[in-house]
Design a protein around this motif. Structure first.
Motif, short mmCIF file in Angstrom:
data_model
loop_
_atom_site.label_atom_id
_atom_site.label_comp_id
_atom_site.label_asym_id
_atom_site.label_seq_id
_atom_site.Cartn_x
_atom_site.Cartn_y
_atom_site.Cartn_z
N ILE A 518 0.78 -1.36 0.05
CA ILE A 518 -0.22 0.17 -0.05
C ILE A 518 0.71 1.25 0.02
N ARG A 519 1.89 1.41 0.91
CA ARG A 519 2.74 2.35 0.76
C ARG A 519 3.32 2.46 -0.40
N ASN A 520 3.85 1.59 -1.21
CA ASN A 520 4.47 1.53 -2.49
C ASN A 520 3.69 2.24 -3.53
N LEU A 521 2.41 1.69 -3.36
CA LEU A 521 1.25 2.06 -4.14
C LEU A 521 0.84 3.54 -4.06
N SER A 522 1.09 4.10 -2.91
CA SER A 522 0.43 5.48 -2.59
C SER A 522 1.50 6.41 -3.15
N GLN A 523 2.76 6.06 -3.56
CA GLN A 523 3.86 6.99 -3.92
C GLN A 523 4.00 6.95 -5.27
N GLN A 524 3.10 6.39 -5.82
CA GLN A 524 3.19 6.25 -7.59
C GLN A 524 2.20 7.44 -7.99
N GLY A 531 -4.68 -0.51 -13.47
CA GLY A 531 -5.59 -0.90 -12.42
C GLY A 531 -5.79 -2.16 -11.89
N GLU A 532 -5.28 -3.22 -12.46
CA GLU A 532 -5.20 -4.58 -11.91
C GLU A 532 -4.34 -4.67 -10.92
N ASP A 533 -3.21 -3.87 -10.80
CA ASP A 533 -2.38 -4.05 -9.59
C ASP A 533 -2.90 -3.43 -8.51
N ALA A 534 -3.47 -2.25 -8.68
CA ALA A 534 -4.16 -1.34 -7.62
C ALA A 534 -5.50 -2.19 -6.93
N VAL A 535 -6.10 -2.92 -7.89
CA VAL A 535 -7.18 -3.73 -7.35
C VAL A 535 -6.49 -4.87 -6.20
N ALA A 536 -5.39 -5.52 -6.82
CA ALA A 536 -5.00 -6.55 -6.03
C ALA A 536 -4.45 -6.31 -4.78
N ALA A 538 -5.35 -3.68 -2.98
CA ALA A 538 -6.43 -3.28 -2.37
C ALA A 538 -7.23 -4.32 -1.81
N ARG A 539 -7.47 -5.46 -2.50
CA ARG A 539 -8.09 -6.76 -2.13
C ARG A 539 -7.31 -7.20 -0.87
N ARG A 540 -5.81 -7.27 -1.03
CA ARG A 540 -5.02 -7.88 -0.06
C ARG A 540 -5.34 -7.08 1.27
N ALA A 541 -5.14 -5.92 1.00
CA ALA A 541 -5.21 -4.95 2.13
C ALA A 541 -6.65 -5.00 2.99
N ALA A 542 -7.70 -5.32 2.21
CA ALA A 542 -8.92 -5.75 2.96
C ALA A 542 -9.13 -6.84 3.73
N GLU A 543 -8.53 -7.80 3.02
CA GLU A 543 -8.24 -9.22 3.73
C GLU A 543 -7.24 -9.04 4.98
N ALA A 544 -6.07 -8.19 4.87
CA ALA A 544 -5.26 -8.04 6.16
C ALA A 544 -5.78 -7.28 7.09
N ILE A 545 -6.51 -6.09 6.91
CA ILE A 545 -6.97 -5.52 7.91
C ILE A 545 -8.23 -6.43 8.88
N VAL A 584 -5.84 13.63 10.78
CA VAL A 584 -4.63 13.46 10.18
C VAL A 584 -4.98 12.93 8.72
N LYS A 585 -4.64 13.89 7.77
CA LYS A 585 -5.09 13.37 6.14
C LYS A 585 -4.04 14.21 5.52
N ASP A 586 -3.63 13.49 4.38
CA ASP A 586 -3.01 13.82 3.12
C ASP A 586 -1.77 14.41 3.82
N VAL A 587 -0.87 13.47 4.62
CA VAL A 587 0.24 14.13 5.10
C VAL A 587 1.62 13.05 4.83
N LEU A 588 1.10 11.98 3.87
CA LEU A 588 2.09 11.06 3.28
C LEU A 588 2.63 11.56 1.96
N ASP A 589 3.98 11.46 1.73
CA ASP A 589 4.42 11.89 0.27
C ASP A 589 4.04 10.67 -0.87
#
Length: 589
Positions: A518-524, A531-536, A538-545, A584-589
């Motif tokens: 997620i961190r890597n994706l947020s920096q792109q 789209g497929e990469d982002a969806v994958a 997001a799905r794993r993140a939803a599972e992990a949370i 706390v919003k929009d503080v990460l690069d």
């Protein structure tokens, strides 16, 4: 010809005017000008009269014994002035010595009078065409016009007279030829509140006119704003950052001097050029437009999340988000968002991208130029032409902005730690949260040791670097750091005095399979994400949370009375999570 009846052709009836002049003038008060664009109409006339210096004087009065308000605005220029015949017709709607010409700024003859009526009910004009000749005067008073019309009289503009200038305007009139236009009986700004306070009006006028007339200011024309005994010569504001000695150059030079501990009043102004992404002509309808796209210099782009701070606001960065500047004969006629022109929604990064479209008057119809210069609405053909070029070029420009943000993020993480933005933001949010009740039993040495251990864990092995890191985090209520250690423990918490240290385990599966992707994706850059990469991810993140919550519940179940033991903890956790997510919003690069 319209069809007529016998009654309609009765010879006892007399021809009538197609409009009631007094009421028509009154209705023009709602033409939609703001103060800068209204003043721009008068400045256009001054420039067409070859003026080199234009002075805008805003007179302030006290309202209700406390508030300040602007009650008169005078615009003086040192141009060629007007002959008596031209002066007589200056305030006449539809009259222009340049009517429908395409080699001048204006061509309709409606701007100056209509603009003034948006704010004032009386317009006075004094002009001198010969250096040694007399100053002549004409005026239009809206209330007089309406009263005359109600009395059955014809509304007229009297021939020029030699009524002298008011005493307080005498010094404003140029020594030689020139013109002075005064708007008085100003009722649309009389409340002096909100955006109508003199300070707000002055700021708005300075900001807008410095951008609208940037080419003339850059060429040496002087536009001076006087208010409250102060005089400010406008600096050109170029939203593409290509112009030297601009407003932005002065602001950036001053800020860098301040940060370096130098005297900002003695700074040497230098140029901070933009990165030019596109700068070329585009053929359209047998003519052409010139499109320029730039990315602002690194000193402006800086890092993600700073596009709205005090420095950015002074540079007028938030105003620029997604805007296109349309320039006609060196004069900006519109600075606006054009729907769907980028092929995507406007993004935060777009405020750091300058876009300028230049065109000549032969494209007025296609550009949607109106009879008052307050906008441009490109035709479908022109919009599509611009869109075809803008879509790929904006992708490149956005990538440059994100590259800068990524670089600044890497630099910050190297010197301050990966989670520094979150740590600082939570520190600010914590000021209004309930304070910790952890009993501090360790002495100062133990706290220092805990912070030294943390500095070592995050790779601050150089003594000076470690000391700087410790001083930076010492007073933060929470310090989160990602640390590498073996084992299945997801995180470790150490309460070191007033600072709570949270170590995240980089080796834990949750960190590797959820946080890192997620961190890597947020920096792109959004345009580079498949789209497929982002969806994958997001799905794993939803599972992990979800699994994280289940794992917590499972951990609670290992206690024989979890409700008694953990109920209060759940409540605090939920409350703080809700609060911090809101703060706390929009503080990460």
């Amino acid at each position: 010809m319209p069809t007529t009846t016998t009654a309609e052709t009765d010879t006892t009836r007399q021809p009538i005017s197609p409009f009631l002049a007094g009421r028509a003038l009154k209705s023009m008060r709602d033409a939609g000008f703001n103060l800068p664009t209204a003043l721009g109409e008068v400045i256009d006339n001054s420039l067409e009269a070859d003026a080199n210096t234009i002075i805008i004087d805003m007179r302030e009065v006290t309202v209700d014994r406390k508030r300040k308000a602007v009650d008169r605005i005078a615009i003086a220029d040192d141009g060629t002035g007007m002959t008596e015949d031209v002066l007589h017709r200056y305030l006449q709607i539809g009259y222009s010595t340049r009517y429908m010409r395409t080699d001048t700024i204006g061509k309709y003859g409606v701007g100056g009078t209509t603009a003034a009526l948006n704010f004032a009910t009386r317009i006075d004009v004094w002009s001198r065409h010969s250096k040694d000749g007399p100053i002549h005067h004409v005026y239009l008073d809206l209330e007089e016009a309406v009263a005359a019309e109600d009395a059955g009289e014809t509304v007229v503009i009297q021939p020029p007279d030699t009524e002298p200038l008011p005493t307080d305007l005498e010094g404003l009139f140029p020594a030689g030829t020139g013109t002075l236009v005064a708007w008085s009986q100003i009722d649309r700004l009389a409340d002096g509140t909100g955006s109508h306070t003199p300070g707000e009006l002055r700021s708005d006028v300075e900001k807008e006119l410095s951008r609208i007339f940037r080419e003339f200011l850059n060429g040496g024309i002087t536009i001076e704003l006087r208010y409250g005994g102060e005089a400010t010569k406008l600096l050109p504001h170029d939203p593409t950052y290509r112009m030297e000695n601009s407003w932005a150059d002065h602001v950036i030079s001053t800020e860098l001097a301040r940060l370096a501990g130098e005297n900002p009043k003695k700074v040497d102004v230098r140029h901070f050029p933009a990165n030019v992404v596109y700068d070329d002509d585009i053929p359209v309808a047998g003519s052409k437009v010139h499109l320029a796209i730039t990315v602002y210099p690194d000193e402006v782009v800086r890092e993600r999340g700073k596009g709205g701070d005090a420095f950015a606001r002074k540079l007028r960065i938030p105003d620029n988000e997604g805007k296109l500047s349309f320039m006609r004969r060196g004069r900006e006629i519109s600075y606006t968002n054009v729907p769907k022109i980028f092929g995507t929604a406007v993004r935060e990064s777009d405020r750091f991208i300058g876009i300028e479209v230049r065109f000549e008057p032969d494209l007025d119809r296609m550009m949607g130029v109106r009879n008052v210069k307050r906008g441009a609405e490109p035709s479908d053909e022109l919009r599509q032409t611009l869109r075809d070029v803008l879509i790929p070029q904006m992708k490149q420009a956005r990538n440059l902005v994100h590259d800068r943000w990524r670089q600044s993020g890497r630099t910050a993480r190297e010197s301050e730690g990966e989670h520094a933005p979150i740590n600082e933001a939570v520190g600010e949010a914590n000021r209004t949260l309930p304070k910790s009740r952890v009993e501090v039993t360790s002495d100062g040495q133990d706290i220092d040791q805990a912070l030294e251990d943390l500095a070592h864990d995050v790779g601050k092995d150089d003594p000076e670097e470690a000391r700087a890191y410790i001083e930076r985090v010492r007073n933060l209520p929470f310090v989160v750091e990602s640390v590498d250690w073996p084992g299945d423990q997801l995180f470790e918490i150490v309460h070191a005095g007033k600072t709570t240290i949270i170590r995240l385990n980089k080796r834990h599966r949750f960190y590797r399979e959820m946080y890192t992707p997620i961190r890597n994706l947020s920096q792109q850059d959004p345009d580079s994400v498949i789209g497929e990469d982002a969806v994958a991810v997001a799905r794993r993140a939803a599972e992990a949370i979800t699994l994280l919550f289940i794992a917590y519940a499972k951990a609670e179940s290992m206690h024989e009375d979890p409700d008694e033991q953990y109920n209060e903890l759940r409540g605090w956790w939920g409350n703080f999570a809700n609060y911090l997510l809101g703060k706390v919003k929009d503080v990460l690069d």
